[in-house]
Design a protein around this motif. Structure first.
Motif, mmCIF file in Angstrom:
data_model
loop_
_atom_site.group_PDB
_atom_site.id
_atom_site.type_symbol
_atom_site.label_atom_id
_atom_site.label_comp_id
_atom_site.label_asym_id
_atom_site.label_seq_id
_atom_site.Cartn_x
_atom_site.Cartn_y
_atom_site.Cartn_z
ATOM 1 N N GLY A 74 3.667 -1.380 -0.219
ATOM 2 C CA GLY A 74 2.939 -1.675 -1.255
ATOM 3 C C GLY A 74 1.942 -2.757 -1.449
ATOM 4 N N THR A 75 1.709 -3.401 -0.521
ATOM 5 C CA THR A 75 0.919 -4.725 -0.435
ATOM 6 C C THR A 75 -0.289 -4.560 0.437
ATOM 7 O OG1 THR A 75 1.281 -7.141 -0.159
ATOM 8 C CG2 THR A 75 2.202 -5.560 1.369
ATOM 9 N N ALA A 76 -1.140 -5.498 0.358
ATOM 10 C CA ALA A 76 -2.391 -5.742 1.299
ATOM 11 C C ALA A 76 -3.249 -4.303 1.236
ATOM 12 C CB ALA A 76 -1.944 -6.088 2.559
ATOM 13 N N CYS A 77 -3.415 -3.697 2.203
ATOM 14 C CA CYS A 77 -4.251 -2.754 2.115
ATOM 15 C C CYS A 77 -3.506 -1.257 1.618
ATOM 16 C CB CYS A 77 -4.746 -2.270 3.701
ATOM 17 S SG CYS A 77 -3.352 -1.824 4.681
ATOM 18 N N TYR A 78 -2.299 -1.382 1.488
ATOM 19 C CA TYR A 78 -1.325 -0.410 0.957
ATOM 20 C C TYR A 78 -1.128 -0.647 -0.783
ATOM 21 C CZ TYR A 78 -0.219 0.253 5.946
ATOM 22 O OH TYR A 78 -0.292 0.584 6.974
ATOM 23 N N ALA A 79 -1.396 -1.609 -1.008
ATOM 24 C CA ALA A 79 -1.225 -2.006 -2.714
ATOM 25 C C ALA A 79 -1.615 -0.705 -3.471
ATOM 26 C CB ALA A 79 -2.266 -3.047 -3.090
ATOM 27 N N GLY A 107 6.107 -4.223 -2.811
ATOM 28 C CA GLY A 107 5.338 -4.309 -4.105
ATOM 29 C C GLY A 107 6.287 -3.436 -5.153
ATOM 30 N N MET A 108 7.449 -3.574 -5.114
ATOM 31 C CA MET A 108 8.399 -3.000 -6.283
ATOM 32 C C MET A 108 9.304 -4.232 -6.736
ATOM 33 S SD MET A 108 9.260 0.601 -4.700
ATOM 34 C CE MET A 108 9.506 0.556 -3.106
ATOM 35 N N PRO A 109 9.196 -5.247 -7.439
ATOM 36 C CA PRO A 109 7.779 -5.031 -8.262
ATOM 37 C C PRO A 109 6.476 -5.790 -7.542
ATOM 38 C CG PRO A 109 9.193 -7.292 -8.741
ATOM 39 C CD PRO A 109 9.905 -6.288 -7.824
ATOM 40 N N PRO A 110 5.411 -5.518 -8.146
ATOM 41 C CA PRO A 110 4.239 -5.719 -7.248
ATOM 42 C C PRO A 110 3.908 -7.387 -7.380
ATOM 43 C CG PRO A 110 3.794 -4.867 -9.448
ATOM 44 C CD PRO A 110 5.112 -4.642 -9.259
ATOM 45 N N LYS A 111 4.540 -8.259 -8.368
ATOM 46 C CA LYS A 111 4.538 -9.541 -8.461
ATOM 47 C C LYS A 111 5.560 -10.130 -8.352
ATOM 48 C CE LYS A 111 -0.261 -9.349 -10.470
ATOM 49 N NZ LYS A 111 -1.147 -9.935 -11.652
ATOM 50 N N GLY A 112 5.613 -11.414 -8.014
ATOM 51 C CA GLY A 112 7.150 -12.233 -7.801
ATOM 52 C C GLY A 112 6.623 -13.539 -7.181
ATOM 53 N N PRO A 113 7.582 -14.393 -6.766
ATOM 54 C CA PRO A 113 9.004 -14.186 -7.093
ATOM 55 C C PRO A 113 9.218 -14.312 -8.786
ATOM 56 C CG PRO A 113 8.565 -15.787 -5.309
ATOM 57 C CD PRO A 113 7.467 -15.624 -6.094
ATOM 58 N N THR A 114 10.089 -13.283 -9.238
ATOM 59 C CA THR A 114 10.365 -13.108 -10.579
ATOM 60 C C THR A 114 11.683 -12.986 -10.960
ATOM 61 O OG1 THR A 114 9.582 -11.954 -12.709
ATOM 62 C CG2 THR A 114 9.750 -10.793 -10.739
ATOM 63 N N GLU A 155 1.123 7.599 -2.733
ATOM 64 C CA GLU A 155 0.194 8.542 -1.650
ATOM 65 C C GLU A 155 1.011 8.665 -0.469
ATOM 66 O OE1 GLU A 155 -3.922 7.447 1.072
ATOM 67 O OE2 GLU A 155 -3.494 6.366 -1.038
ATOM 68 N N TYR A 156 1.834 7.502 -0.036
ATOM 69 C CA TYR A 156 2.570 7.757 1.373
ATOM 70 C C TYR A 156 3.895 8.087 0.897
ATOM 71 C CZ TYR A 156 -1.583 5.409 3.385
ATOM 72 O OH TYR A 156 -2.656 5.298 3.912
ATOM 73 N N PHE A 157 4.568 8.444 -0.046
ATOM 74 C CA PHE A 157 5.706 8.838 -0.397
ATOM 75 C C PHE A 157 6.195 9.869 0.457
ATOM 76 C CE2 PHE A 157 9.245 10.984 -2.628
ATOM 77 C CZ PHE A 157 10.228 9.758 -2.440
ATOM 78 N N GLU A 158 5.342 10.915 0.610
ATOM 79 C CA GLU A 158 6.169 12.309 1.145
ATOM 80 C C GLU A 158 6.106 11.970 2.739
ATOM 81 O OE1 GLU A 158 7.334 15.011 0.063
ATOM 82 O OE2 GLU A 158 6.995 14.411 -2.043
ATOM 83 N N ASP A 187 -3.001 -4.367 9.913
ATOM 84 C CA ASP A 187 -3.672 -5.073 8.777
ATOM 85 C C ASP A 187 -2.701 -6.308 8.905
ATOM 86 O OD1 ASP A 187 -4.510 -6.603 6.616
ATOM 87 O OD2 ASP A 187 -4.012 -5.079 5.136
ATOM 88 N N PRO A 188 -3.114 -7.316 9.449
ATOM 89 C CA PRO A 188 -2.314 -8.450 9.501
ATOM 90 C C PRO A 188 -1.999 -9.211 8.072
ATOM 91 C CG PRO A 188 -4.597 -9.186 9.967
ATOM 92 C CD PRO A 188 -4.558 -7.742 9.990
ATOM 93 N N GLN A 189 -2.593 -8.898 7.000
ATOM 94 C CA GLN A 189 -2.069 -9.524 5.627
ATOM 95 C C GLN A 189 -1.035 -8.790 5.177
ATOM 96 O OE1 GLN A 189 -3.856 -11.998 4.346
ATOM 97 N NE2 GLN A 189 -4.833 -11.947 6.343
ATOM 98 N N VAL A 190 -0.352 -7.652 5.956
ATOM 99 C CA VAL A 190 0.743 -7.001 5.287
ATOM 100 C C VAL A 190 2.003 -7.871 5.541
ATOM 101 C CG1 VAL A 190 2.334 -5.166 5.718
ATOM 102 C CG2 VAL A 190 -0.089 -4.578 5.734
#
Length: 351
Positions: A220-225, A261-268, A230-233, A152-155
């Motif tokens: 945790g972004t783009a298609c993984y948001a 994505g930790m946090p999901p939004k930024g810069p903050t 789901e992917y932790f294990e 996914d090029p958006q990642v």
């Protein structure tokens, strides 16, 4: 913006083993709006050199030294395509000399320098490594050749163009073998789905020191948001397999990158160190359990991790994650492992 936090454990000596210095203003200007989150974060600190970094390292935590990490900055165009990377190491060595003067306090920036060489040159990469070593002197420790890629090029956005399967490429591995001939380290940056490539590389070169950057970069972004759980294990299983390779150590940080994505939004700067620590805890604790404190080191990844907050807040979060560790374990996690792996123990009095 959150209120300024009190510095936790301010006397604990820290070697920051992963930070950048750059002036990317000319490059940032060419990216159209709206910009990818990574580009937006970088744009906030597009000019980040000695003065800006000195202000961050002087913000309350006891940063005694650092390791500069390659970032494609200050290349020397006059040297040609393969050798232009030498300019970045020359720049970092100058910063190291500036800090070593003692005029700026205790911190010794760029005590270790990790540069870049294109290992796809195969055996010819050896000449580049020799030029880097000459430019960096005793401070030059190794290279990073990032391999981060996703379908996914958006990642990753437009800033990264690493090829798929780089670490498995035969010509890359021919260049990789040149590191061992010179006693140099290798920093690996990939994304979580690619951790198998690092495992395969580590097994193929069991005597080559490899540093896994950024806890393996869970996504945790783009298609993984929204899909970190789901992917932790899958991520944890890969980390445990990689930890079984005794030539690999891990950097605990980078989880504040926009990719994670930790946090999901930024810069903050509105997220507290307590909340950041809770987001990152499953990943950091898994890495420490798998690798042990003697093969793990906390990192700032600044200014990229500015996505999540200030340098001071970031180190507060990392200290919260180590609050249950013994004093000996803290010494390893915050300074000792980095000093040993990058061979800069002689520079510091870590007391």
């Amino acid at each position: 913006m959150s209120a300024r936090e009190d510095i936790l454990d301010p006397d604990l000596p820290i070697i920051d083993p992963h930070h950048h210095l750059w002036d990317l203003r000319p490059l940032i200007a060419v990216f159209p709006e709206p910009r990818h989150p990574f580009i937006e974060t970088v744009a906030r600190s597009a000019h980040y050199t000695f003065d800006q970094f000195l202000a961050d390292t002087g913000s309350g935590h006891r940063i005694v030294g650092t390791v500069f990490m390659e970032c494609g900055a200050f290349y020397d165009a006059a040297r040609g395509e393969a050798m232009k990377v030498v300019g970045e190491v020359e720049f970092a060595r100058g910063v190291a000399a500036q800090g070593a003067s003692g005029l700026y306090g205790e911190v010794r920036p760029c005590a270790g320098i990790v540069g870049h060489a294109d290992l796809r040159l195969g055996a010819e990469a050896g000449a580049v490594l020799d030029a880097l070593a000459q430019a960096g002197g005793a401070r030059f420790k190794g290279i990073r050749h990032a391999g981060a890629w996703d379908a996914d090029p958006q990642v990753l956005g437009p800033a990264f163009h690493h090829p798929e399967g780089l670490y498995r490429d035969a010509t890359f591995r021919e260049g990789f073998a040149e590191l061992g001939k010179r006693g140099l380290s290798f920093d690996a940056w990939v994304l979580e789905p690619q951790l198998g490539d690092v495992i395969d590389l580590a097994r193929a070169f069991p005597d080559q020191p490899i540093v896994l950057d950024h806890c393996g970069t869970p996504l945790g972004t783009a298609c993984y948001a929204g899909r970190l759980d789901e992917y932790f294990e899958r991520w944890r299983a890969s980390i445990r397999d990689l930890a079984a390779c005794e030539n690999v150590v891990v950097k605990l940080g980078g989880l504040a990158m926009s990719f994670c994505g930790m946090p999901p939004k930024g810069p903050t700067e509105s997220v507290s160190s307590h909340d950041l620590a809770e987001m990152w805890r499953p990943y950091v604790e898994t890495c420490i359990e798998a690798f042990s404190p003697d093969r793990a080191m906390f990192e700032s990844n600044y200014p990229v991790d500015k996505w999540a907050g200030s340098y001071a807040t970031l180190w507060n979060a990392l200290k919260r994650l180590a609050s249950g560790s013994s004093e000996a374990e803290k010494r390893a996690l915050f300074a000792g492992t980095a000093a040993r792996i990058y061979d800069i123990e002689h520079v510091f009095e870590l007391t």
